[in-house]
Design an enzyme around this catalytic site. Structure first.
Site, PDB file in Angstrom:
ATOM      1  N   TYR A  33       0.830  -1.202   0.000  1.00  0.00           N
ATOM      2  CA  TYR A  33       0.000   0.000   0.000  1.00  0.00           C
ATOM      3  C   TYR A  33       0.864   1.251   0.000  1.00  0.00           C
ATOM      4  O   TYR A  33       2.066   1.212   0.261  1.00  0.00           O
ATOM      5  CB  TYR A  33      -0.945   0.012   1.202  1.00  0.00           C
ATOM      6  N   ARG A  52       8.284   3.951  -4.771  1.00  0.00           N
ATOM      7  CA  ARG A  52       8.328   2.965  -3.692  1.00  0.00           C
ATOM      8  C   ARG A  52       7.313   1.853  -3.929  1.00  0.00           C
ATOM      9  O   ARG A  52       7.568   0.684  -3.637  1.00  0.00           O
ATOM     10  CB  ARG A  52       8.089   3.621  -2.336  1.00  0.00           C
ATOM     11  N   ARG A 101      -8.106 -20.648  -1.052  1.00  0.00           N
ATOM     12  CA  ARG A 101      -6.967 -20.340  -0.195  1.00  0.00           C
ATOM     13  C   ARG A 101      -5.845 -21.335  -0.441  1.00  0.00           C
ATOM     14  O   ARG A 101      -6.037 -22.543  -0.334  1.00  0.00           O
ATOM     15  CB  ARG A 101      -7.400 -20.380   1.279  1.00  0.00           C
ATOM     16  N   LYS A 149       6.595  -1.999   1.839  1.00  0.00           N
ATOM     17  CA  LYS A 149       5.423  -1.395   2.488  1.00  0.00           C
ATOM     18  C   LYS A 149       4.203  -2.308   2.315  1.00  0.00           C
ATOM     19  O   LYS A 149       3.353  -2.092   1.450  1.00  0.00           O
ATOM     20  CB  LYS A 149       5.152   0.004   1.933  1.00  0.00           C
ATOM     21  N   GLU A 181      12.138   2.741  14.218  1.00  0.00           N
ATOM     22  CA  GLU A 181      11.211   3.770  13.724  1.00  0.00           C
ATOM     23  C   GLU A 181       9.976   3.784  14.591  1.00  0.00           C
ATOM     24  O   GLU A 181       9.868   3.030  15.561  1.00  0.00           O
ATOM     25  CB  GLU A 181      10.848   3.487  12.265  1.00  0.00           C
ATOM     26  N   LEU A 205      11.272   1.328   7.108  1.00  0.00           N
ATOM     27  CA  LEU A 205      10.630   1.744   5.871  1.00  0.00           C
ATOM     28  C   LEU A 205      11.408   2.918   5.277  1.00  0.00           C
ATOM     29  O   LEU A 205      11.819   3.828   5.997  1.00  0.00           O
ATOM     30  CB  LEU A 205       9.182   2.168   6.132  1.00  0.00           C
TER      31      LEU A 205
END
Length: 285
Positions: A33, A52, A101, A149, A181, A205
């Site tokens: 995301y 990114r 799945r 991310k 972070e 990140l």
């Protein structure tokens, strides 16, 4: 007015947007995301977020469903359709719905799922930017590829709740004795005028706001040092702050109950926030 969202090529009222229970973003958190801020109806740091996103998709061997031009057009369309002057655009791409799945990745014939929506938020005049935030330290037990991310955000969410229960605003994560972070932001301290932040690696990140801010700071002849630092060093610093797409530059005034500097937002953090907003708005799309 119902919020309009984007789902797999369609603009829909949010209540009409449906995703399969077999989507890998739902059952495996197999998704990436980005969040892009909107100021004055324009997109902040779009190029960095797109770059990114491409990197995250590549690292997970996931298809690239949309070009830069297509993504930019959708961002702008959502901002316009929802009348967003100040806020954010959330983008998520999952590996899609294979129909059942299975731990194995599906073939490339399964199309990725693309979801985008807007959120209205007070970014420029945030109360926390004026008062500063309080943080606590917690162990960093996330997976080893924080540079990608992904939507695997359970532990950051838990760390945020730990902070809330402790009467703080956020947590700084600590690994091997050093700050990595925040839960959704990069961490910094200021000592003797030097801006200190952890160097880039798989442990953190690669923040888009971080990259832009460090560039602006260097252009303003401010000294930046990229290295590890401890909680004790942060508590003894002159200032501390965080950066993120929705927080810009926000001062940190307390860590684990210890006031930082004078216990209020410091001049370096406030100057950097002003600098980031001014320069970011000039470059917004």
């Amino acid at each position: 007015m119902s919020r309009i969202v984007y789902l797999n090529g369609e603009y829909l009222p949010e209540a009409d947007a449906k995703i399969s229970i077999f989507d890998r973003g739902f059952v495996f958190a197999d998704a990436v995301y980005e969040v892009t801020s909107v100021i004055g109806g324009k997109l902040m740091d779009f190029e960095g977020h797109f770059a990114r996103l491409q990197r995250s998709l590549n690292e997970l061997d996931m298809q690239h469903p949309l070009t830069r031009e297509e993504l930019l057009s959708i961002h702008r369309e959502l901002v316009e359709k929802n009348g967003v002057s100040e806020g954010m655009v959330y983008l998520q791409i999952s590996r899609g719905n294979p129909g059942d799945r299975d731990f194995l990745f599906p073939s490339d014939e399964v199309a990725p799922t693309v979801v985008m929506f807007t959120q209205v938020a007070n970014l420029l005049d945030s109360p926390k930017a004026k008062t500063g935030i309080k943080v606590i330290s917690v162990d960093d037990i996330r997976w080893g590829r924080r540079d990608i991310k992904t939507v695997q955000l359970l532990y950051p969410s838990m760390a945020k709740m730990m902070a809330k229960k402790a009467g703080a605003d956020d947590s700084w994560l600590v690994q091997d004795g050093f700050v990595t972070e925040g839960t959704a932001n990069n961490a910094y301290i200021v000592k003797n005028g030097k801006i200190i932040t952890r160097q880039l690696s798989n442990d953190i990140l690669h923040g888009i706001t971080r990259a832009a801010l460090l560039k602006y700071a260097a252009e303003a002849q401010m000294e930046v040092v990229e290295r590890n630092f401890t909680i004790a060093e942060a508590q003894a610093a002159d200032e501390a702050f965080i950066t993120g797409a929705s927080t810009f530059v926000t001062p940190v005034v307390e860590i684990d109950g210890t006031a930082i500097g004078a216990g209020k937002p410091g001049p370096v953090a406030l100057r950097l926030r002003e600098l980031y907003i001014d320069e970011g708005r000039k470059a917004a799309l």
